[in-house]
Scaffold this active site. Structure first.
Site, PDB file in Angstrom:
ATOM      1  N   ASN A   1       0.815  -1.204  -0.007  1.00 33.09           N
ATOM      2  CA  ASN A   1      -0.124   0.106  -0.054  1.00 33.09           C
ATOM      3  C   ASN A   1       0.840   1.196   0.053  1.00 33.09           C
ATOM      4  OD1 ASN A   1      -1.782   1.982   0.496  1.00 33.09           O
ATOM      5  ND2 ASN A   1      -2.275   1.362   2.674  1.00 33.09           N
ATOM      6  N   TRP A   2       0.868   1.862  -1.205  1.00 31.92           N
ATOM      7  CA  TRP A   2       1.831   3.131  -1.294  1.00 31.92           C
ATOM      8  C   TRP A   2       1.223   4.354  -0.349  1.00 31.92           C
ATOM      9  CZ3 TRP A   2       3.713   3.524  -7.099  1.00 31.92           C
ATOM     10  CH2 TRP A   2       4.020   2.154  -7.470  1.00 31.92           C
ATOM     11  N   LYS A   3       0.099   4.355  -0.075  1.00 28.02           N
ATOM     12  CA  LYS A   3      -0.708   5.585   0.430  1.00 28.02           C
ATOM     13  C   LYS A   3      -0.267   6.661  -0.564  1.00 28.02           C
ATOM     14  CE  LYS A   3       0.003   3.228   4.782  1.00 28.02           C
ATOM     15  NZ  LYS A   3       0.038   3.367   6.176  1.00 28.02           N
TER      16      LYS A   3
ATOM     17  N   HIS B   1      -9.202   1.231   5.532  1.00 26.47           N
ATOM     18  CA  HIS B   1      -8.064   1.186   6.192  1.00 26.47           C
ATOM     19  C   HIS B   1      -8.017   2.144   7.156  1.00 26.47           C
ATOM     20  CE1 HIS B   1      -3.898   2.444   6.675  1.00 26.47           C
ATOM     21  NE2 HIS B   1      -3.555   1.408   6.132  1.00 26.47           N
TER      22      HIS B   1
ATOM     23  N   GLU C   1      -6.456   4.797   8.383  1.00 23.83           N
ATOM     24  CA  GLU C   1      -6.392   6.177   7.858  1.00 23.83           C
ATOM     25  C   GLU C   1      -7.635   6.767   7.296  1.00 23.83           C
ATOM     26  OE1 GLU C   1      -2.641   5.423   5.595  1.00 23.83           O
ATOM     27  OE2 GLU C   1      -1.592   4.996   7.569  1.00 23.83           O
TER      28      GLU C   1
ATOM     29  N   GLU D   1      -4.517  -4.969  11.014  1.00 25.46           N
ATOM     30  CA  GLU D   1      -3.602  -3.858  11.156  1.00 25.46           C
ATOM     31  C   GLU D   1      -3.786  -3.075  12.587  1.00 25.46           C
ATOM     32  OE1 GLU D   1      -1.776  -2.480   7.010  1.00 25.46           O
ATOM     33  OE2 GLU D   1      -3.441  -1.300   7.626  1.00 25.46           O
TER      34      GLU D   1
ATOM     35  N   GLY E   1       3.191   2.627  10.913  1.00 26.58           N
ATOM     36  CA  GLY E   1       4.183   3.734  10.598  1.00 26.58           C
ATOM     37  C   GLY E   1       4.971   4.032  11.770  1.00 26.58           C
TER      38      GLY E   1
ATOM     39  N   SER F   1       4.087  -1.882  10.379  1.00 23.63           N
ATOM     40  CA  SER F   1       5.636  -1.978  10.437  1.00 23.63           C
ATOM     41  C   SER F   1       6.188  -3.222  10.126  1.00 23.63           C
ATOM     42  CB  SER F   1       5.877  -1.538  11.779  1.00 23.63           C
ATOM     43  OG  SER F   1       5.488   0.092  12.091  1.00 23.63           O
TER      44      SER F   1
ATOM     45  N   GLY G   1       3.227  -1.191   4.395  1.00 26.50           N
ATOM     46  CA  GLY G   1       3.060   0.523   4.014  1.00 26.50           C
ATOM     47  C   GLY G   1       4.605   0.972   3.460  1.00 26.50           C
ATOM     48  N   GLY G   2       5.296   1.532   4.583  1.00 19.31           N
ATOM     49  CA  GLY G   2       6.538   2.313   4.313  1.00 19.31           C
ATOM     50  C   GLY G   2       7.651   1.365   3.566  1.00 19.31           C
TER      51      GLY G   2
HETATM   52  P1  13P Z   1       3.319   0.497   7.785  1.00 16.14           P
HETATM   53  O1  13P Z   1       4.063  -0.652   6.971  1.00 16.14           O
HETATM   54  O2  13P Z   1       4.298   1.585   6.973  1.00 16.14           O
HETATM   55  O3  13P Z   1       3.464   0.510   9.328  1.00 16.14           O
HETATM   56  O4  13P Z   1       1.926   0.934   7.095  1.00 16.14           O
HETATM   57  C1  13P Z   1       1.087  -0.423   7.319  1.00 16.14           C
HETATM   58  C2  13P Z   1      -0.315  -0.212   6.676  1.00 16.14           C
HETATM   59  O5  13P Z   1      -0.820   0.788   6.976  1.00 16.14           O
HETATM   60  C3  13P Z   1      -0.333  -0.835   5.348  1.00 16.14           C
HETATM   61  O6  13P Z   1      -1.705  -0.458   5.043  1.00 16.14           O
END
Ligand code: 13P
Length: 254
Positions: free
Chosen positions: A9-11, A98, A100, A170, A176, A216, A237-238
């Site tokens: 997930n590149w956000k 998600h 967010e 999650e 993050g 993470s 994510g990251g």
């Molecule tokens: P991180 O891997 O950056 O913690 O993000 C996880 C995430 O929200 C994937 O959707």
């Protein structure tokens, strides 16, 4: 059979050129090192999808996802992207719920239930996210929260539709932050999720649904998480923003 899936997930990251570069690098490493052993799903920003799709075309286990979709089929909803639009540019998955989206855009379980329906109606697999905040974990509400997130957004579905849903656990406090759930904490919650599904739909469906862990995940902790019996992959994510690290996480799954 449960699909093994690693999704990136590149956000809201990567310009278009950076996105093309990243996908090319991922394809090169994936082809050399892991081809056709694990489903890899890429969720770039919407405006990149159309041009990235041809790059992965013909690679059977490399697929594309939207990061969100509207809960309405079409119409006067300025700024929204519909499920049918995502399908029309080659998405087979869409991330729904998600944390967010829940936190910054006030998306509720009821609202998300409609997105799930519309994604399924457009023949995409929803990757439905659930997770508790740190406060909810600390005050012992975590099971209640996860159960509500599952039942209110998914449990109206008939069995043959729920089979197409992928769940991602999650924990919000792990996203993050560099704080990962321990493999024991993650396994415990994944087993709980599977049990809730088994109680409602029976063991056969529960045993066959894929439940991904996100929060993470990095190349150095992925293997231990993915070795847990109820963890079927990751939502990254990251660490999905860099090809070498992302493909190393995919390799940890195979
Ligand atoms: P991180 O891997 O950056 O913690 O993000 C996880 C995430 O929200 C994937 O959707």
């Amino acid at each position: 059979m449960r699909k093994k899936i690693v999704a990136g997930n590149w956000k809201m990251n990567k310009t278009f050129d950076e996105g093309v570069q990243l996908v090319k690098e991922i394809i090169e490493l994936y082809t050399l090192e892991v081809k056709n052993q694990v489903y890899v799903v890429l969720a770039p920003p919407f405006i990149h999808l159309y041009k990235l799709q041809p790059l992965i075309f013909g690679m059977p286990m490399l697929e594309m996802a939207g990061q969100n979709c509207s809960n309405m089929p079409n119409g006067a909803y300025t700024g929204e992207i519909s499920a049918s639009m995502l399908k029309s540019v080659g998405c087979d998955y869409v991330i729904i719920g998600h944390s967010e989206r829940r936190l910054y855009f006030n998306e509720t379980n009821d609202w998300l239930a409609k997105k799930i329906d519309i994604a399924l109606a457009n023949l995409m697999q929803p990757i439905y996210c659930v997770g508790e905040t740190l406060e909810e974990r600390n005050n012992g509400k975590l099971y209640q929260i996860i159960e509500a997130q599952l039942s209110e957004a998914l449990f109206h579905l008939p069995e043959e539709q729920l089979r197409h849903v992928v769940i991602a656990y999650e924990p919000v406090w792990a996203i993050g932050t560099g704080l990962t759930a321990t493999s024991a904490q993650a396994q415990e919650m994944h087993a709980f999720i599977r049990k809730i599904i088994a109680d409602k739909y029976g063991n056969d469906l529960a045993e066959n649904i894929s439940i991904l862990y996100g929060g993470s995940v990095k190349p150095d902790n992925a293997r231990e998480l993915f070795e847990q019996p109820d963890i079927d992959g990751g939502l990254i994510g990251g660490a999905a923003l860099q090809a070498r690290g992302f493909v190393d996480i995919v390799k940890a799954m195979k």
